[in-house]
Design a protein around this motif. Structure first.
Motif, mmCIF file in Angstrom:
data_model
loop_
_atom_site.group_PDB
_atom_site.id
_atom_site.type_symbol
_atom_site.label_atom_id
_atom_site.label_comp_id
_atom_site.label_asym_id
_atom_site.label_seq_id
_atom_site.Cartn_x
_atom_site.Cartn_y
_atom_site.Cartn_z
ATOM 1 N N ALA A 229 41.286 46.351 44.697
ATOM 2 C CA ALA A 229 40.577 45.220 44.096
ATOM 3 C C ALA A 229 41.579 44.305 43.414
ATOM 4 C CB ALA A 229 39.558 45.728 43.080
ATOM 5 N N ALA A 230 41.396 42.986 43.560
ATOM 6 C CA ALA A 230 42.343 42.038 42.975
ATOM 7 C C ALA A 230 42.291 42.089 41.454
ATOM 8 C CB ALA A 230 42.036 40.625 43.466
ATOM 9 N N THR A 231 41.098 42.096 40.889
ATOM 10 C CA THR A 231 40.939 42.150 39.440
ATOM 11 C C THR A 231 39.490 42.468 39.117
ATOM 12 O OG1 THR A 231 41.216 40.926 37.364
ATOM 13 C CG2 THR A 231 40.466 39.675 39.267
ATOM 14 N N TYR A 232 39.262 42.999 37.933
ATOM 15 C CA TYR A 232 37.909 43.261 37.453
ATOM 16 C C TYR A 232 37.561 42.357 36.279
ATOM 17 C CZ TYR A 232 36.966 47.309 40.385
ATOM 18 O OH TYR A 232 36.711 48.119 41.456
ATOM 19 N N LEU A 233 38.366 41.338 36.045
ATOM 20 C CA LEU A 233 38.094 40.417 34.949
ATOM 21 C C LEU A 233 36.924 39.504 35.305
ATOM 22 C CD1 LEU A 233 41.658 39.339 33.774
ATOM 23 C CD2 LEU A 233 39.966 40.605 32.444
ATOM 24 N N SER A 234 36.107 39.237 34.307
ATOM 25 C CA SER A 234 34.981 38.314 34.476
ATOM 26 C C SER A 234 35.378 36.935 33.955
ATOM 27 C CB SER A 234 33.760 38.832 33.704
ATOM 28 O OG SER A 234 32.756 37.836 33.663
ATOM 29 N N LEU A 235 34.965 35.908 34.685
ATOM 30 C CA LEU A 235 35.238 34.529 34.264
ATOM 31 C C LEU A 235 34.002 33.869 33.660
ATOM 32 C CD1 LEU A 235 37.420 33.275 37.275
ATOM 33 C CD2 LEU A 235 38.161 34.294 35.114
ATOM 34 N N GLU A 236 32.991 34.677 33.320
ATOM 35 C CA GLU A 236 31.728 34.123 32.824
ATOM 36 C C GLU A 236 31.941 33.280 31.578
ATOM 37 O OE1 GLU A 236 27.488 35.726 30.926
ATOM 38 O OE2 GLU A 236 28.913 37.140 31.847
ATOM 39 N N ARG B 211 47.439 36.413 31.862
ATOM 40 C CA ARG B 211 47.380 35.115 32.546
ATOM 41 C C ARG B 211 47.328 35.307 34.059
ATOM 42 N NH1 ARG B 211 51.600 32.264 34.880
ATOM 43 N NH2 ARG B 211 51.199 30.033 35.205
ATOM 44 N N ASN B 212 48.200 36.169 34.587
ATOM 45 C CA ASN B 212 48.236 36.387 36.030
ATOM 46 C C ASN B 212 46.934 37.014 36.535
ATOM 47 O OD1 ASN B 212 50.834 35.368 36.101
ATOM 48 N ND2 ASN B 212 51.800 37.377 35.941
ATOM 49 N N HIS B 213 46.350 37.915 35.749
ATOM 50 C CA HIS B 213 45.089 38.533 36.152
ATOM 51 C C HIS B 213 43.973 37.490 36.191
ATOM 52 C CE1 HIS B 213 45.364 43.043 36.348
ATOM 53 N NE2 HIS B 213 46.593 42.735 35.958
ATOM 54 N N LEU B 214 43.957 36.570 35.223
ATOM 55 C CA LEU B 214 42.928 35.530 35.208
ATOM 56 C C LEU B 214 43.103 34.575 36.386
ATOM 57 C CD1 LEU B 214 42.773 34.724 31.380
ATOM 58 C CD2 LEU B 214 40.990 35.821 32.759
ATOM 59 N N LEU B 215 44.358 34.216 36.671
ATOM 60 C CA LEU B 215 44.601 33.341 37.818
ATOM 61 C C LEU B 215 44.176 34.017 39.116
ATOM 62 C CD1 LEU B 215 48.087 31.824 36.883
ATOM 63 C CD2 LEU B 215 45.869 30.659 36.870
ATOM 64 N N ARG B 216 44.415 35.343 39.215
ATOM 65 C CA ARG B 216 44.022 36.077 40.407
ATOM 66 C C ARG B 216 42.493 36.127 40.521
ATOM 67 N NH1 ARG B 216 46.447 40.909 39.482
ATOM 68 N NH2 ARG B 216 48.441 39.953 39.981
ATOM 69 N N ALA B 217 41.837 36.327 39.383
ATOM 70 C CA ALA B 217 40.370 36.360 39.391
ATOM 71 C C ALA B 217 39.810 35.004 39.812
ATOM 72 C CB ALA B 217 39.859 36.747 38.005
ATOM 73 N N TYR B 218 40.415 33.935 39.342
ATOM 74 C CA TYR B 218 39.966 32.589 39.707
ATOM 75 C C TYR B 218 40.172 32.357 41.215
ATOM 76 C CZ TYR B 218 39.506 27.487 39.592
ATOM 77 O OH TYR B 218 39.108 26.188 39.824
ATOM 78 N N ALA B 219 41.333 32.815 41.729
ATOM 79 C CA ALA B 219 41.647 32.580 43.139
ATOM 80 C C ALA B 219 40.676 33.324 44.055
ATOM 81 C CB ALA B 219 43.079 33.014 43.431
ATOM 82 N N THR B 220 40.265 34.518 43.668
ATOM 83 C CA THR B 220 39.362 35.300 44.532
ATOM 84 C C THR B 220 37.990 34.668 44.644
ATOM 85 O OG1 THR B 220 38.714 36.698 42.659
ATOM 86 C CG2 THR B 220 40.565 37.459 44.015
ATOM 87 N N ARG B 221 37.651 33.789 43.722
ATOM 88 C CA ARG B 221 36.327 33.176 43.736
ATOM 89 C C ARG B 221 36.315 31.824 44.451
ATOM 90 N NH1 ARG B 221 36.724 36.745 40.048
ATOM 91 N NH2 ARG B 221 34.998 37.747 38.967
ATOM 92 N N GLN B 222 37.475 31.402 44.982
ATOM 93 C CA GLN B 222 37.554 30.115 45.663
ATOM 94 C C GLN B 222 37.265 30.281 47.149
ATOM 95 O OE1 GLN B 222 37.940 27.484 43.558
ATOM 96 N NE2 GLN B 222 37.939 29.200 42.075
ATOM 97 N N THR B 223 36.527 29.344 47.670
ATOM 98 C CA THR B 223 36.206 29.352 49.100
ATOM 99 C C THR B 223 37.020 28.328 49.880
ATOM 100 O OG1 THR B 223 34.379 27.818 48.689
ATOM 101 C CG2 THR B 223 33.876 30.186 48.716
ATOM 102 N N ALA B 224 37.561 27.326 49.168
ATOM 103 C CA ALA B 224 38.366 26.302 49.834
ATOM 104 C C ALA B 224 39.757 26.853 50.152
ATOM 105 C CB ALA B 224 38.481 25.064 48.937
ATOM 106 N N LYS B 225 40.470 26.170 51.055
ATOM 107 C CA LYS B 225 41.820 26.593 51.401
ATOM 108 C C LYS B 225 42.830 26.228 50.325
ATOM 109 C CE LYS B 225 41.169 26.400 56.424
ATOM 110 N NZ LYS B 225 41.656 25.824 57.704
ATOM 111 N N ALA B 226 42.529 25.222 49.521
ATOM 112 C CA ALA B 226 43.433 24.813 48.450
ATOM 113 C C ALA B 226 42.604 24.393 47.245
ATOM 114 C CB ALA B 226 44.334 23.668 48.905
ATOM 115 N N TRP B 227 43.134 24.588 46.058
ATOM 116 C CA TRP B 227 42.430 24.230 44.831
ATOM 117 C C TRP B 227 43.427 23.968 43.719
ATOM 118 C CZ3 TRP B 227 42.307 28.975 47.203
ATOM 119 C CH2 TRP B 227 42.998 30.018 46.566
#
Length: 902
Positions: free
Chosen positions: A2-9, A29-45
């Protein structure tokens, strides 16, 4: 994984608005960035504005300097710069001359001043806390003044003061205020940081701690801390095997900085057992440690300082021998044999410390004895190195010293001829950064000496953490603080005994204790440590769905109890937690044992001794063959000898040589018992004292660095008294003359050409001759009896030399002085003390001849049985255990029994 178990709620408003999100460390910081990236559907953000607090502040400072704001036109002092200034302030103070090592005190002073700045107390140094002239703090105030003055001269500021200037910039409008700043994962923020944050934003939002719904908590106890680590590793392995796609495991080790090597070793045994095989190239292990290794402690960079330390005159023996095994200089693949020989020669010197002159001397002897070694030009390499180091270096700037260091490293062909692996290449790149930091000393440091340059360069390397680049790992091994704010699928928190959790307070001795407690400074009181530990423990309880807390029963002989902070958690035996009880390494060993087809080979005989083969050892050959045939074979034919361990002062062997040499000269002067009788006690002692003094002086001249005046004086007095007592006792012997002293003779016995040396031969008035062997240890004529003669020198001499009437040990030591011998003296008036009459001297000589003949025949035939005469003899051959394989004897018997059954 799993990439991360952090919640971005809770972070959603900040992420949607692009607001600044601050976290306490880069890991979160890196865990939060990873959590954000896993929730993206676009190819770039767009990357969200998530920064660590220190990263954000450094960026603000760079912004001020780039914009030319006047009060920011100063350099931020480096850690080394601060250290140097503090040390100078301390050395130049009233107590400077009384301090042997100002460095630890300088480190405490720097830590104390950092706390004063972080708690915004530098303006309060005139209050009652600091005016007591008898306190440490009064002296500390004077050091602070010198520290500030030096910083001002160097146009530098502390990192903490730059934060004050950043706050000032927000107040003056040189930095724009932010609408919102979101704080994630903070438990404790120093007042200075809090002040900057409050001024920097109109609205400061503290986000609630992330929680796991209905976590399952367990507590277990193991015998030792090592058992805790092993259990955690086995548990982690099982969880990853069960859920490879979902498992993200955290391992919290409160004292990770001190126990990292131990943790890495055990996790490697469990997860990566095959990595220890010699045939497997080293690779980065799949564990992510939050605690890095000091760059200066890595073998590659440590070898740099070993080379630079060649200028020193006192190298510990083991350090010098380890240096010779390093692959990071010269061409180790071609030089292995000569380096091994050189290590042996250095050990033979018998010194605890060595110089590079000793190294060059031993290498020169080797190259003379074995010309093939000279072709490698290792001696030339060290000679050129010595020539460069013998130069009288003036003080230089840091950048000039780097030129000298590069010359030295180039001469030694650093980093060696072997291709560096991935980790070593990363270390080499970091080394260049260390060099740059060292060169920057030119901006603030005066010219320094060679020793200072080496020390400062080493300090930079030691304070530079090396963290090998690893791919994303499902195992995160963290310290107590690094785990705060993170979320996992599983979490194991270990080491929570009552002596470690909460930690013991450690207030700074340079600051008033009451001040530290009033302002709740780090480690100031048990109350603060308890509050921090309670907060972290509570966070751990909400950091995963499955959480295990553990503690050890004991630490050595000390009994331990679980921390009071975890005693409310249900206790379960570790057997209910662990599905797998064995590490991969244990499993691998068992597989090897089960899969192997072993043939029992009887190797109790080596090749026969060839006529042209040299025979070493003299009478020692018979002693070793009688003690154990295998020992005689490997020591005398294979050369398996270990140099004696070095000791302070005179070694036992050197003391024995001093006694032999002294008695030789004494009897060369006395010649007969009449010569001894003609001297009174005072004259005899004076003669002995002069002779011993001369012998000790010659020995000292051969090894002056090891044998100082004090050791020599002690040995002179000891030996003089011992020999005086012995020679006084010799007056009671029958009349004799000394006919041989340290006499050497070449003999041939049973086909063996041997060289013998006899300590002394006395001839009595009737022509009977007594051979004497001096012994400084215990000696007994029983060693000549039985089938295996353990002291064969005198029997061998008696057998091979005619007209010998008796043989005797002369035991001369502080415990006991005595004669112990055997023979046939032909005059009843010959009352030689300690020489027992033989029932049949001719028969005894023939018996010895037969026994010695058999020992010689066995040696010539290649007899190599591991058959020690007794346990005492075996205890003197512990260095041969890897060859004798006695610990494997039971296993070998089982194999033999199985073979017989088949």
């Amino acid at each position: 994984m799993a990439a991360t178990y952090l919640s971005l709620e809770f972070l959603a408003p900040a992420l949607d608005s692009g607001a600044l999100i601050l976290v306490p460390n880069n890991r979160l910081r890196n865990h939060l960035l990873r959590a954000y990236a896993t929730r993206q559907t676009a190819k770039a953000w767009l990357k969200p504005n998530i920064q660590s607090l220190s990263q954000w502040l450094e960026g603000l400072w760079d912004n001020l300097q780039n914009n030319g704001v006047s009060y920011s036109c100063a350099k931020v002092a480096t850690n080394l710069q601060r250290q140097i200034i503090w040390e100078a302030a301390i050395k130049n103070s009233s107590i400077g001359d009384t301090l042997l090592q100002p460095k630890p005190l300088a480190q405490q002073a720097d830590s104390a001043f950092k706390n004063l700045e972080l708690w915004r107390l530098t303006q309060n140094l005139s209050n009652d806390y600091f005016i007591d002239p008898k306190s440490n703090t009064a002296q500390f105030i004077e050091w602070i003044k010198e520290f500030k003055r030096a910083l001002k001269i160097q146009n530098s500021v502390t990192r903490e003061h730059s934060y004050e200037l950043i706050a000032q910039a927000f107040e003056l409008g040189h930095l724009p205020k932010l609408d919102n700043i979101y704080l994630e994962g903070f438990d404790d923020i120093p007042p200075l940081m809090q002040h900057v944050l409050e001024i920097a934003a109109h609205n400061l939002v503290r986000l609630p701690a992330q929680n796991t719904a209905q976590p399952i908590l367990h507590r277990t106890q193991l015998d030792t801390f090592e058992d805790e680590i092993t259990a955690a590793a086995l548990w982690s392995f099982s969880e990853i095997q069960a859920n490879p796609d979902k498992a993200l495991i955290g391992i919290v080790v409160p004292n990770l900085g001190q126990s990292r090597d131990q943790v890495e070793r055990i996790f490697t045994e469990v997860f990566e057992a095959y990595s220890i095989l010699p045939s497997v190239a080293r690779y980065t292990l799949p564990f992510n440690f939050s605690a890095g290794t000091p760059l200066g402690n890595t073998p590659l960079i440590s070898s740099v300082f070993d080379i630079l330390d060649l200028q020193q005159d006192n190298w510990p023996l083991e350090k010098m021998c380890n240096f010779l095994t390093s692959p990071f200089w010269g061409d180790e693949s071609k030089e292995t044999i000569v380096r091994t020989h050189l290590t042996t020669e250095l050990r033979k010197l018998g010194r605890l410390t060595l110089s590079t002159s000793d190294l060059r001397f031993c290498l020169s002897k080797l190259e003379t004895r074995i010309p093939e070694f000279a072709k490698l030009e290792l001696g030339k390499q060290f000679e050129e190195m010595g020539n460069l180091l013998r130069r009288r270096f003036d003080n230089k700037s840091a950048s000039d010293w780097l030129i000298v260091f590069d010359q030295l490293l180039s001469l030694m062909n650093w980093p060696g001829s072997r291709r560096l692996d991935s980790q070593e290449y990363q270390q080499l790149n970091q080394w260049f950064e260390v060099r740059d930091q060292f060169a920057s000393m030119d901006n603030y440091s005066a010219h320094i000496s060679y020793a200072q340059a080496c020390r400062y360069l080493r300090e930079i390397a030691d304070k530079t953490p090396f963290q090998a680049q690893t791919p994303d790992s499902p195992i995160q091994i963290l310290g107590a603080l690094e785990a705060a704010g993170l979320q996992f699928s599983h979490l194991w928190v270990m080491g929570l005994n009552d002596s470690q959790w909460p930690p013991v307070p450690a207030p700074n001795p340079l600051l008033p204790l009451q001040l530290q407690r009033e302002h709740n400074m780090p480690h100031a009181s048990a109350t603060r440590e308890l509050e921090i530990a309670q907060g972290l423990t509570q966070r751990y309880k909400q950091s995963a769905a499955n959480i295990i807390f553990s503690s050890a029963h004991r630490d050595g002989d000390n009994e331990l109890r679980p921390s009071a902070l975890i005693r409310d958690i249900p206790l379960i035996p570790v057997s209910q937690i662990l599905e797998q009880k064995k590490s991969s390494l244990q499993t691998y060993y068992e597989q090897l044992q089960q899969a192997s087809q072993l043939d029992l080979i009887h190797d109790s005989n080596g090749p026969e001794l060839q006529p042209e083969e040299p025979v070493r050892g003299g009478s020692q050959l018979f002693k070793l063959q009688a003690s154990c045939p295998f020992e005689a074979f490997v020591r005398l034919r294979l050369g398996a000898n270990n140099p004696d361990e070095p000791v302070l002062g005179f070694s036992p062997a050197e003391r024995g040589n001093l006694l032999h040499e002294s008695l030789a000269i004494i009897w060369q002067e006395l010649e007969t018992s009449d010569g001894l009788a003609n001297l009174d006690d005072q004259a005899l002692q004076a003669m002995i004292s002069n002779i011993v003094k001369e012998i000790v002086s010659k020995t000292q001249a051969r090894n002056p660095r090891k044998l100082g005046k004090v050791y020599c004086d002690i040995e002179h007095n000891r030996l003089t008294q011992l020999l005086t007592e012995w020679l006084i006792s010799e007056r009671d012997r029958p009349s004799f003359k000394v006919i041989a002293i340290e006499q050497e003779s070449d003999i041939e016995f049973a086909g063996l050409r041997l060289k013998l040396r006899v300590d002394r031969i006395d001839e009595f008035f009737n022509g009977d001759r007594l051979i004497i062997d001096y012994k400084t240890g215990n000696a007994h004529s029983k060693s000549w009896q039985g089938d295996r003669i353990t002291e064969p020198q005198l029997p061998l001499y008696a057998v091979t030399q005619g007209n010998i009437s008796a043989i005797s040990f002369a035991q001369i030591n502080r415990k006991q002085q005595k004669w112990d011998g055997l023979g046939e003296l032909h005059d009843a008036n010959l009352n030689q003390p300690g020489v027992k009459p033989s029932d049949d001297w001719r028969h005894q000589l023939q018996e010895w001849h037969n026994q010695l003949q058999k020992l010689a025949d066995d040696f010539i035939s290649g007899d190599a049985r591991v058959d020690f005469k007794d346990k005492t003899v075996e205890s003197y051959a512990t260095d041969l255990i890897p060859l004798t394989r006695l610990p494997d004897a039971d296993a070998l018997q089982l194999i033999a029994a199985k073979g017989d059954q088949v």
